[in-house]
Design a protein around this motif. Structure first.
Motif, PDB file in Angstrom:
ATOM      1  N   TYR A   1       1.859  -3.371   4.126  1.00  0.00           N
ATOM      2  CA  TYR A   1       0.701  -4.144   3.687  1.00  0.00           C
ATOM      3  C   TYR A   1      -0.363  -4.052   4.777  1.00  0.00           C
ATOM      4  N   PRO A   2      -1.609  -4.441   4.498  1.00  0.00           N
ATOM      5  CA  PRO A   2      -2.661  -4.318   5.513  1.00  0.00           C
ATOM      6  C   PRO A   2      -2.316  -4.983   6.840  1.00  0.00           C
TER       7      PRO A   2
ATOM      8  N   GLN B   1       0.816  -1.211   0.000  1.00  0.00           N
ATOM      9  CA  GLN B   1       0.000   0.000   0.000  1.00  0.00           C
ATOM     10  C   GLN B   1       0.852   1.264   0.000  1.00  0.00           C
ATOM     11  N   ALA B   2       2.016   1.182   0.653  1.00  0.00           N
ATOM     12  CA  ALA B   2       2.876   2.363   0.777  1.00  0.00           C
ATOM     13  C   ALA B   2       4.299   1.911   1.068  1.00  0.00           C
TER      14      ALA B   2
ATOM     15  N   VAL C   1       6.616   8.930   3.800  1.00  0.00           N
ATOM     16  CA  VAL C   1       5.936   7.737   3.325  1.00  0.00           C
ATOM     17  C   VAL C   1       5.139   8.089   2.087  1.00  0.00           C
ATOM     18  N   LEU C   2       5.249   7.221   1.055  1.00  0.00           N
ATOM     19  CA  LEU C   2       4.514   7.456  -0.198  1.00  0.00           C
ATOM     20  C   LEU C   2       3.567   6.304  -0.476  1.00  0.00           C
TER      21      LEU C   2
ATOM     22  N   LEU D   1      11.367   0.768  -7.217  1.00  0.00           N
ATOM     23  CA  LEU D   1      12.731   1.285  -7.080  1.00  0.00           C
ATOM     24  C   LEU D   1      12.736   2.807  -7.195  1.00  0.00           C
ATOM     25  N   GLN D   2      12.029   3.321  -8.179  1.00  0.00           N
ATOM     26  CA  GLN D   2      11.974   4.768  -8.369  1.00  0.00           C
ATOM     27  C   GLN D   2      11.169   5.464  -7.271  1.00  0.00           C
ATOM     28  N   LEU D   3      10.083   4.834  -6.849  1.00  0.00           N
ATOM     29  CA  LEU D   3       9.265   5.428  -5.798  1.00  0.00           C
ATOM     30  C   LEU D   3      10.068   5.541  -4.495  1.00  0.00           C
ATOM     31  N   ALA D   4      10.913   4.556  -4.225  1.00  0.00           N
ATOM     32  CA  ALA D   4      11.763   4.610  -3.034  1.00  0.00           C
ATOM     33  C   ALA D   4      12.744   5.786  -3.123  1.00  0.00           C
TER      34      ALA D   4
END
Length: 351
Positions: free
Chosen positions: A220-221, A195-196, A347-348, A335-338
């Motif tokens: 995760y949930p 999720q994030a 947190v994204l 990888l890019q989001l990190a």
């Protein structure tokens, strides 16, 4: 039917991994290798005397006898070589990470579909002994509800290698794109998309240009996954640590396949290929009654050849492709989001 393979790149990945694995799989024939350096050409002539050595990649793209092109180069040319190979009408396998950007990954996927060609990424860690064992332990249910998993991929090198592109400040360099790609792919296979995420991507060694230490949390949930790696870990840490409501599983040691390949051994040489020694089997500790509450779990055999066997069968229409380009694209996205998470220190959400 035999498939002819052209290999582009004969550095560490080409020499140690791809050439011996391709040669060990029935139905695949290594026919051409692109290698510019004289020392690489000497090795090729000694180990693969029947292989045609070329110094122009077009000799592989233009060869109508070549069915599959394997790209084992530096990350910066993955996209351009994949695109050229696909447009030349070849099936393609490319080393991980797939590309340096999500946009490049999407373009290659579109080209592969329009050409009607297979496109896969060498996420070989799915065939690691430790990962295969972890899958079995989770499936057994003995841990109860899994709440936390930590995966580490550490090395120790307290100096910088000269002329090593992975240590320079370049797109796709550093251990996050190199080793983190394996850990993300394994996690996605186990649990799907998180999720994030939250990332710490650091440069710890003096003078290093690329990330050499990472810690990334995937949310995760009901499960928290922690991915860690560093170039400054002298004392080995567990590769996997899983904690659930009914127990824990801790797995030390490293899959033995790459070490064997570095020593010049191949799957054809060893009847016990991919088999771990008992001293690095994992420990399962649960709430079960004694004497089964704490015990060693025999590791599954690692199976690198299984990757290329699947690629062969998928090309021939006998199996579904195990590692799809779409799956590899999801790895690039995370990888890019990190990287963005670290830049913004927050947190994204994962879209």
């Amino acid at each position: 039917m035999q498939l002819n393979v052209g290999l582009i790149g004969f550095g560490m990945a080409g020499q140690v991994l791809h050439a011996p694995l391709i040669s060990s799989v029935v139905g695949l024939r290594l026919t051409k290798v692109y290698a510019r350096r004289k020392e690489q050409q000497h090795i090729l002539r000694a180990k693969y005397p029947d292989v045609n050595i070329v110094t122009d990649v077009q000799d592989i793209f233009n060869d109508k006898q070549v069915d599959l092109v394997v790209i084992a180069t530096s990350n910066d040319v993955h996209f351009s070589l994949c695109k050229a190979a696909l447009l030349a009408g070849k099936h393609v396998v490319v080393e991980k990470p797939f590309t340096n950007t999500l946009e490049e990954a999407n373009e290659l996927i579109a080209i592969a579909k329009s050409q009607g060609k297979l496109l896969s990424v060498f996420h070989s860690a799915r065939w690691h002994s430790d990962y295969l064992t972890v899958k079995d332990v989770i499936a057994s249910g003995e841990l109860g509800r899994l709440v936390t998993m930590e995966i580490r991929y550490d090395r120790f090198r307290n100096y910088l290698r000269p002329n090593a592109w992975r240590e320079d400040d370049l797109p796709g360099s550093g251990i996050w794109f190199d080793l983190g790609a394996h850990l993300i792919d394994q996690t996605l296979q186990l649990f799907g998309k998180p999720q994030a995420l939250f990332a710490s991507l650091r440069k710890m060694r003096e003078g290093v240009g690329a990330v050499d230490d990472f810690e990334v949390l995937l949310y995760y949930p009901q499960i928290k996954v922690s991915l860690k790696g560093s170039m400054l870990v002298k004392e080995p840490t567990p590769r996997f640590a899983l904690y659930g409501t009914e127990g824990a599983f801790v797995k030390p040691g490293v899959d033995p396949q790459e070490a064997a390949l570095r020593e010049g051994k191949t799957p054809a040489d060893l009847p016990n290929w991919g088999e771990e020694p008992e001293e690095i089997w994992g420990i399962l500790n649960t709430t079960a009654e004694e004497p089964n509450n704490r015990r060693k779990i025999r590791s599954q055999k690692g199976n690198y050849p299984g990757y290329y066997e699947n690629v062969r069968d998928a090309i021939l229409g006998k199996a579904e492709l195990a590692v799809t380009a779409e799956q590899a694209r999801d790895v690039i996205y995370l990888l890019q989001l990190a990287e963005r998470s670290w830049d913004e220190k927050r947190v994204l959400s994962v879209d």
